[in-house]
Design a protein around this motif. Sequence first.
Motif, PDB file in Angstrom:
ATOM      1  N   ALA A 217       0.837  -1.200   0.000  1.00  0.00           N
ATOM      2  CA  ALA A 217       0.000   0.000   0.000  1.00  0.00           C
ATOM      3  C   ALA A 217       0.873   1.251   0.000  1.00  0.00           C
ATOM      4  CB  ALA A 217      -0.925   0.022   1.218  1.00  0.00           C
ATOM      5  N   VAL A 218       0.338   2.329  -0.571  1.00  0.00           N
ATOM      6  CA  VAL A 218       1.000   3.640  -0.535  1.00  0.00           C
ATOM      7  C   VAL A 218       0.088   4.608   0.210  1.00  0.00           C
ATOM      8  CG1 VAL A 218       1.991   5.541  -1.861  1.00  0.00           C
ATOM      9  CG2 VAL A 218       2.060   3.219  -2.785  1.00  0.00           C
ATOM     10  N   MET A 219       0.675   5.401   1.090  1.00  0.00           N
ATOM     11  CA  MET A 219      -0.057   6.456   1.795  1.00  0.00           C
ATOM     12  C   MET A 219       0.300   7.778   1.113  1.00  0.00           C
ATOM     13  SD  MET A 219      -1.684   4.778   4.169  1.00  0.00           S
ATOM     14  CE  MET A 219      -1.708   3.193   3.332  1.00  0.00           C
ATOM     15  N   GLU A 220      -0.683   8.394   0.506  1.00  0.00           N
ATOM     16  CA  GLU A 220      -0.452   9.541  -0.384  1.00  0.00           C
ATOM     17  C   GLU A 220      -1.096  10.794   0.196  1.00  0.00           C
ATOM     18  OE1 GLU A 220       0.791  11.612  -2.599  1.00  0.00           O
ATOM     19  OE2 GLU A 220       1.125  10.017  -4.064  1.00  0.00           O
ATOM     20  N   THR A 221      -0.297  11.828   0.456  1.00  0.00           N
ATOM     21  CA  THR A 221      -0.849  13.142   0.802  1.00  0.00           C
ATOM     22  C   THR A 221      -0.254  14.229  -0.095  1.00  0.00           C
ATOM     23  OG1 THR A 221       0.873  13.590   2.448  1.00  0.00           O
ATOM     24  CG2 THR A 221      -1.165  12.605   3.267  1.00  0.00           C
ATOM     25  N   VAL A 222       0.751  13.885  -0.905  1.00  0.00           N
ATOM     26  CA  VAL A 222       1.446  14.899  -1.714  1.00  0.00           C
ATOM     27  C   VAL A 222       0.658  15.219  -2.976  1.00  0.00           C
ATOM     28  CG1 VAL A 222       3.581  15.464  -2.923  1.00  0.00           C
ATOM     29  CG2 VAL A 222       3.683  14.182  -0.774  1.00  0.00           C
ATOM     30  N   GLY A 223       0.064  14.205  -3.616  1.00  0.00           N
ATOM     31  CA  GLY A 223      -0.791  14.454  -4.783  1.00  0.00           C
ATOM     32  C   GLY A 223      -0.030  14.401  -6.090  1.00  0.00           C
ATOM     33  N   ALA A 224      -0.259  15.405  -6.946  1.00  0.00           N
ATOM     34  CA  ALA A 224       0.227  15.372  -8.336  1.00  0.00           C
ATOM     35  C   ALA A 224       1.708  15.026  -8.442  1.00  0.00           C
ATOM     36  CB  ALA A 224      -0.049  16.718  -8.996  1.00  0.00           C
ATOM     37  N   ALA A 225       2.529  15.578  -7.543  1.00  0.00           N
ATOM     38  CA  ALA A 225       3.982  15.420  -7.676  1.00  0.00           C
ATOM     39  C   ALA A 225       4.445  13.976  -7.461  1.00  0.00           C
ATOM     40  CB  ALA A 225       4.699  16.353  -6.698  1.00  0.00           C
ATOM     41  N   THR A 226       3.671  13.166  -6.774  1.00  0.00           N
ATOM     42  CA  THR A 226       4.113  11.796  -6.470  1.00  0.00           C
ATOM     43  C   THR A 226       3.133  10.721  -6.953  1.00  0.00           C
ATOM     44  OG1 THR A 226       3.144  12.081  -4.262  1.00  0.00           O
ATOM     45  CG2 THR A 226       5.524  12.395  -4.451  1.00  0.00           C
ATOM     46  N   TRP A 227       2.011  11.115  -7.543  1.00  0.00           N
ATOM     47  CA  TRP A 227       0.951  10.161  -7.896  1.00  0.00           C
ATOM     48  C   TRP A 227       1.446   9.016  -8.779  1.00  0.00           C
ATOM     49  CZ3 TRP A 227      -3.566   8.746  -6.224  1.00  0.00           C
ATOM     50  CH2 TRP A 227      -4.432   8.027  -7.058  1.00  0.00           C
ATOM     51  N   SER A 228       2.185   9.365  -9.828  1.00  0.00           N
ATOM     52  CA  SER A 228       2.648   8.361 -10.777  1.00  0.00           C
ATOM     53  C   SER A 228       3.580   7.366 -10.072  1.00  0.00           C
ATOM     54  CB  SER A 228       3.375   9.075 -11.913  1.00  0.00           C
ATOM     55  OG  SER A 228       3.420   8.272 -13.022  1.00  0.00           O
ATOM     56  N   HIS A 229       4.469   7.887  -9.264  1.00  0.00           N
ATOM     57  CA  HIS A 229       5.393   7.025  -8.507  1.00  0.00           C
ATOM     58  C   HIS A 229       4.624   6.117  -7.558  1.00  0.00           C
ATOM     59  CE1 HIS A 229       8.288   6.309  -5.095  1.00  0.00           C
ATOM     60  NE2 HIS A 229       9.005   5.916  -6.118  1.00  0.00           N
ATOM     61  N   SER A 230       3.579   6.649  -6.950  1.00  0.00           N
ATOM     62  CA  SER A 230       2.770   5.831  -6.030  1.00  0.00           C
ATOM     63  C   SER A 230       2.181   4.637  -6.776  1.00  0.00           C
ATOM     64  CB  SER A 230       1.638   6.673  -5.416  1.00  0.00           C
ATOM     65  OG  SER A 230       2.164   7.655  -4.569  1.00  0.00           O
ATOM     66  N   LEU A 231       1.605   4.897  -7.955  1.00  0.00           N
ATOM     67  CA  LEU A 231       0.981   3.804  -8.720  1.00  0.00           C
ATOM     68  C   LEU A 231       2.036   2.784  -9.161  1.00  0.00           C
ATOM     69  CD1 LEU A 231      -1.609   5.730 -10.918  1.00  0.00           C
ATOM     70  CD2 LEU A 231      -2.089   4.251  -8.979  1.00  0.00           C
ATOM     71  N   ARG A 232       3.199   3.285  -9.582  1.00  0.00           N
ATOM     72  CA  ARG A 232       4.249   2.376 -10.075  1.00  0.00           C
ATOM     73  C   ARG A 232       4.874   1.558  -8.951  1.00  0.00           C
ATOM     74  NH1 ARG A 232       8.150   5.623 -11.725  1.00  0.00           N
ATOM     75  NH2 ARG A 232       6.985   7.567 -11.794  1.00  0.00           N
ATOM     76  N   SER A 233       4.709   1.986  -7.704  1.00  0.00           N
ATOM     77  CA  SER A 233       5.346   1.295  -6.574  1.00  0.00           C
ATOM     78  C   SER A 233       4.502   0.149  -6.022  1.00  0.00           C
ATOM     79  CB  SER A 233       5.608   2.301  -5.440  1.00  0.00           C
ATOM     80  OG  SER A 233       6.443   3.329  -5.895  1.00  0.00           O
ATOM     81  N   LEU A 234       3.242   0.042  -6.487  1.00  0.00           N
ATOM     82  CA  LEU A 234       2.331  -0.953  -5.896  1.00  0.00           C
ATOM     83  C   LEU A 234       2.455  -2.328  -6.544  1.00  0.00           C
ATOM     84  CD1 LEU A 234      -0.970   1.101  -5.534  1.00  0.00           C
ATOM     85  CD2 LEU A 234       0.375   0.118  -3.674  1.00  0.00           C
ATOM     86  N   ARG A 235       2.325  -3.367  -5.739  1.00  0.00           N
ATOM     87  CA  ARG A 235       2.221  -4.743  -6.267  1.00  0.00           C
ATOM     88  C   ARG A 235       0.822  -4.908  -6.885  1.00  0.00           C
ATOM     89  NH1 ARG A 235      -1.588  -7.136  -3.267  1.00  0.00           N
ATOM     90  NH2 ARG A 235      -1.617  -6.917  -0.992  1.00  0.00           N
ATOM     91  N   PRO A 236       0.643  -5.928  -7.753  1.00  0.00           N
ATOM     92  CA  PRO A 236      -0.712  -6.194  -8.249  1.00  0.00           C
ATOM     93  C   PRO A 236      -1.671  -6.375  -7.081  1.00  0.00           C
ATOM     94  CG  PRO A 236       0.915  -7.490  -9.461  1.00  0.00           C
ATOM     95  CD  PRO A 236       1.661  -6.837  -8.326  1.00  0.00           C
ATOM     96  N   GLY A 237      -2.830  -5.753  -7.176  1.00  0.00           N
ATOM     97  CA  GLY A 237      -3.822  -5.852  -6.094  1.00  0.00           C
ATOM     98  C   GLY A 237      -3.537  -4.922  -4.931  1.00  0.00           C
ATOM     99  N   GLY A 238      -2.513  -4.066  -5.065  1.00  0.00           N
ATOM    100  CA  GLY A 238      -2.149  -3.157  -3.969  1.00  0.00           C
ATOM    101  C   GLY A 238      -3.134  -1.993  -3.839  1.00  0.00           C
TER     102      GLY A 238
END
Length: 322
Positions: A217-238
């Motif tokens: 899981a990714v905990m996201e509060t930064v938004g646009a600047a990190t969104w793509s990285h958050s998605l790319r960091s997740l395992r399938p089903g994350g």
Amino acid sequence: MFAVYAEGFSTDDPLSGLVVGERPDPVAPKGWTTVTVKASSLNHHDLWSLRGVGLREESLPMILGCDAAGYDEDGNEVVVHAVISDPTWSGDETLDPRRSLLSERFQGTFADKVVVPRANVVPKPASLSFEEAACLPTAWLTAYRMLFTQGRLKPGDTVLVQGAGGGVATALIALAHAGGLRVYATSRDESKRDRALELGADAVFESNTRLPRKVDAVMETVGAATWSHSLRSLRPGGRIVISGATSGPNPDQTELNRIFFLQLEVIGSTMGTRSELASLVDLLDVSGVRPVIDRVLPMTEAREGFAAMAGGDVFGKVVFTR
Ligand SMILES: NC(=O)c1ccc[n+]([C@@H]2O[C@H](COP(=O)([O-])OP(=O)(O)OC[C@H]3O[C@@H](n4cnc5c(N)ncnc54)[C@H](OP(=O)(O)O)[C@@H]3O)[C@@H](O)[C@H]2O)c1
């Protein structure tokens, strides 16, 4: 009474609408109680308010602040729950469409006194100082719900926390560590990455760099600047749990293909319930985990705290005392 309030909005210069001065004493409506504030803490929400986000022109002047710890009318030490739900609402108050946060419709906590519904106070254990307790109602409660309610994380899972220096992010790192999770954290700033390690992160990374393994899981509060990285960091089903978008709400790429192909879950999270706040207070009482406090200022010097947050020059919470 003494109060720190908004009398205007500005997107570019939010501090121009901030006043440190006097407001009339509040009168508690039936079923509400008056809390004498000993400490409160600053949230990005207070800066958004000065930018005119979430606060209406006709509500001005508005005393700012969501968080407080102090004394109730009987002299008990209490923590204030900032989510005000409609009196007719039952169940999870964060889902009440008519809910508001202190300082949106009802006057906030940066003052000598604040009035709240009687159900909105939680006992403060003696083990927590007023300064520590004042950090809990917004940033720490949000982090608690993100990890354990919305994120459904359990000991042994791996979680990524974006933007390590923020009030919510420091809470996420400390609570995830206490909950037996493997914690990765990112920050743009090397010294903040070092502080994140001290706080319990297992590994830290410059923002937007590739991680050694995919996370649950990714905990996201930064938004646009990190969104793509958050998605790319997740395992399938994350899962990505998002509660804020400090750098903006519209990422260049939303990457819908990645979301459906990897069957990712995108889960919103806002504040928490009174019962989650009580559980969080218990967790801190029992575990010894304490909020990270960047600085403690007398409320009369609130402007300095707002300026530090606006400049991104903060690690953890800014606390105001009376
Ligand atoms: N939904 C809710 O209930 C709820 C509750 C609390 C907060 N929030 C929201 O969550 C967000 C964080 O709140 P907070 O009080 O923790 O704020 P904060 O203390 O000001 O946190 C900001 C952090 O975001 C990171 N950041 C900012 N701009 C960035 C950029 N361009 N690129 C990468 N990282 C960036 C920074 O991390 P580094 O400097 O370490 O890189 C900084 O430490 C705010 O937007 C707030 O409104 C929502």
